[in-house]
Design a protein around this motif. Structure first.
Motif, PDB file in Angstrom:
ATOM      1  N   THR A  53       0.841  -1.193   0.000  1.00 42.19           N
ATOM      2  CA  THR A  53       0.000   0.000   0.000  1.00 42.19           C
ATOM      3  C   THR A  53       0.882   1.251   0.000  1.00 42.19           C
ATOM      4  OG1 THR A  53      -0.067   0.229   2.394  1.00 42.19           O
ATOM      5  CG2 THR A  53      -1.713  -1.239   1.404  1.00 42.19           C
ATOM      6  N   PRO A  54       0.295   2.413  -0.338  1.00 41.64           N
ATOM      7  CA  PRO A  54       1.078   3.661  -0.289  1.00 41.64           C
ATOM      8  C   PRO A  54       1.693   3.904   1.093  1.00 41.64           C
ATOM      9  CG  PRO A  54      -0.985   4.023  -1.439  1.00 41.64           C
ATOM     10  CD  PRO A  54      -1.048   2.618  -0.863  1.00 41.64           C
ATOM     11  N   GLN A  55       1.085   3.336   2.137  1.00 44.81           N
ATOM     12  CA  GLN A  55       1.613   3.496   3.490  1.00 44.81           C
ATOM     13  C   GLN A  55       2.735   2.505   3.811  1.00 44.81           C
ATOM     14  OE1 GLN A  55      -1.829   3.086   2.889  1.00 44.81           O
ATOM     15  NE2 GLN A  55      -2.104   5.306   2.791  1.00 44.81           N
ATOM     16  N   GLY A  56       3.039   1.630   2.826  1.00 39.86           N
ATOM     17  CA  GLY A  56       4.130   0.686   3.015  1.00 39.86           C
ATOM     18  C   GLY A  56       3.713  -0.617   3.673  1.00 39.86           C
ATOM     19  N   LYS A  57       2.416  -0.831   3.813  1.00 38.84           N
ATOM     20  CA  LYS A  57       1.913  -2.078   4.399  1.00 38.84           C
ATOM     21  C   LYS A  57       1.719  -3.107   3.279  1.00 38.84           C
ATOM     22  CE  LYS A  57      -1.615  -3.568   7.685  1.00 38.84           C
ATOM     23  NZ  LYS A  57      -2.802  -4.281   7.244  1.00 38.84           N
ATOM     24  N   VAL A  58       2.133  -4.335   3.537  1.00 42.17           N
ATOM     25  CA  VAL A  58       1.955  -5.393   2.542  1.00 42.17           C
ATOM     26  C   VAL A  58       0.664  -6.143   2.847  1.00 42.17           C
ATOM     27  CG1 VAL A  58       2.927  -7.478   1.513  1.00 42.17           C
ATOM     28  CG2 VAL A  58       4.432  -5.605   2.202  1.00 42.17           C
ATOM     29  N   VAL A  59      -0.227  -6.208   1.852  1.00 43.27           N
ATOM     30  CA  VAL A  59      -1.497  -6.914   2.014  1.00 43.27           C
ATOM     31  C   VAL A  59      -1.650  -7.935   0.901  1.00 43.27           C
ATOM     32  CG1 VAL A  59      -2.617  -4.951   3.148  1.00 43.27           C
ATOM     33  CG2 VAL A  59      -2.794  -5.213   0.661  1.00 43.27           C
ATOM     34  N   ALA A  60      -2.540  -8.877   1.097  1.00 41.10           N
ATOM     35  CA  ALA A  60      -2.844  -9.863   0.060  1.00 41.10           C
ATOM     36  C   ALA A  60      -3.813  -9.248  -0.937  1.00 41.10           C
ATOM     37  CB  ALA A  60      -3.455 -11.107   0.683  1.00 41.10           C
ATOM     38  N   GLN A  61      -3.530  -9.460  -2.210  1.00 43.12           N
ATOM     39  CA  GLN A  61      -4.457  -9.018  -3.253  1.00 43.12           C
ATOM     40  C   GLN A  61      -4.853 -10.245  -4.064  1.00 43.12           C
ATOM     41  OE1 GLN A  61      -3.002  -6.714  -6.720  1.00 43.12           O
ATOM     42  NE2 GLN A  61      -4.583  -5.223  -6.210  1.00 43.12           N
ATOM     43  N   TYR A  62      -6.152 -10.477  -4.152  1.00 42.00           N
ATOM     44  CA  TYR A  62      -6.664 -11.643  -4.869  1.00 42.00           C
ATOM     45  C   TYR A  62      -7.206 -11.219  -6.220  1.00 42.00           C
ATOM     46  CZ  TYR A  62      -6.399 -13.751  -0.245  1.00 42.00           C
ATOM     47  OH  TYR A  62      -5.965 -14.202   0.968  1.00 42.00           O
ATOM     48  N   TYR A  63      -7.035 -12.089  -7.209  1.00 43.15           N
ATOM     49  CA  TYR A  63      -7.493 -11.781  -8.568  1.00 43.15           C
ATOM     50  C   TYR A  63      -7.679 -13.093  -9.329  1.00 43.15           C
ATOM     51  CZ  TYR A  63      -2.674 -12.738  -9.961  1.00 43.15           C
ATOM     52  OH  TYR A  63      -1.464 -13.361 -10.191  1.00 43.15           O
TER      53      TYR A  63
END
Length: 69
Positions: A53-63
């Motif tokens: 994220t722009p805040q530098g947090k890593v999140v899971a993105q599903y697609y």
């Protein structure tokens, strides 16, 4: 009506990517990973990648990969 799982699947089929944050905002879904697990169990080829994220947090993105049908 459509439940959370249905709505998530429709979004994925439309080529949208979903993160836990967007799932909460758009679908009121607190447990996206559980919904994804259930959909995968039904045979949907849902992929996952790490998104920073722009805040530098890593999140899971599903697609889902776009199919021809």
């Amino acid at each position: 009506g459509l439940n959370q799982e249905d709505l998530i699947l429709v979004a994925l089929k439309n080529g949208e990517s979903i993160t836990p944050i967007s799932a909460l905002e758009h679908f009121g879904c607190l447990r996206l990973s559980a919904r994804i697990w259930s959909l995968r169990n039904q045979g949907y080829p849902i992929r996952k990648r790490a998104l920073t994220t722009p805040q530098g947090k890593v999140v899971a993105q599903y697609y889902m990969e776009k199919t021809d049908d």
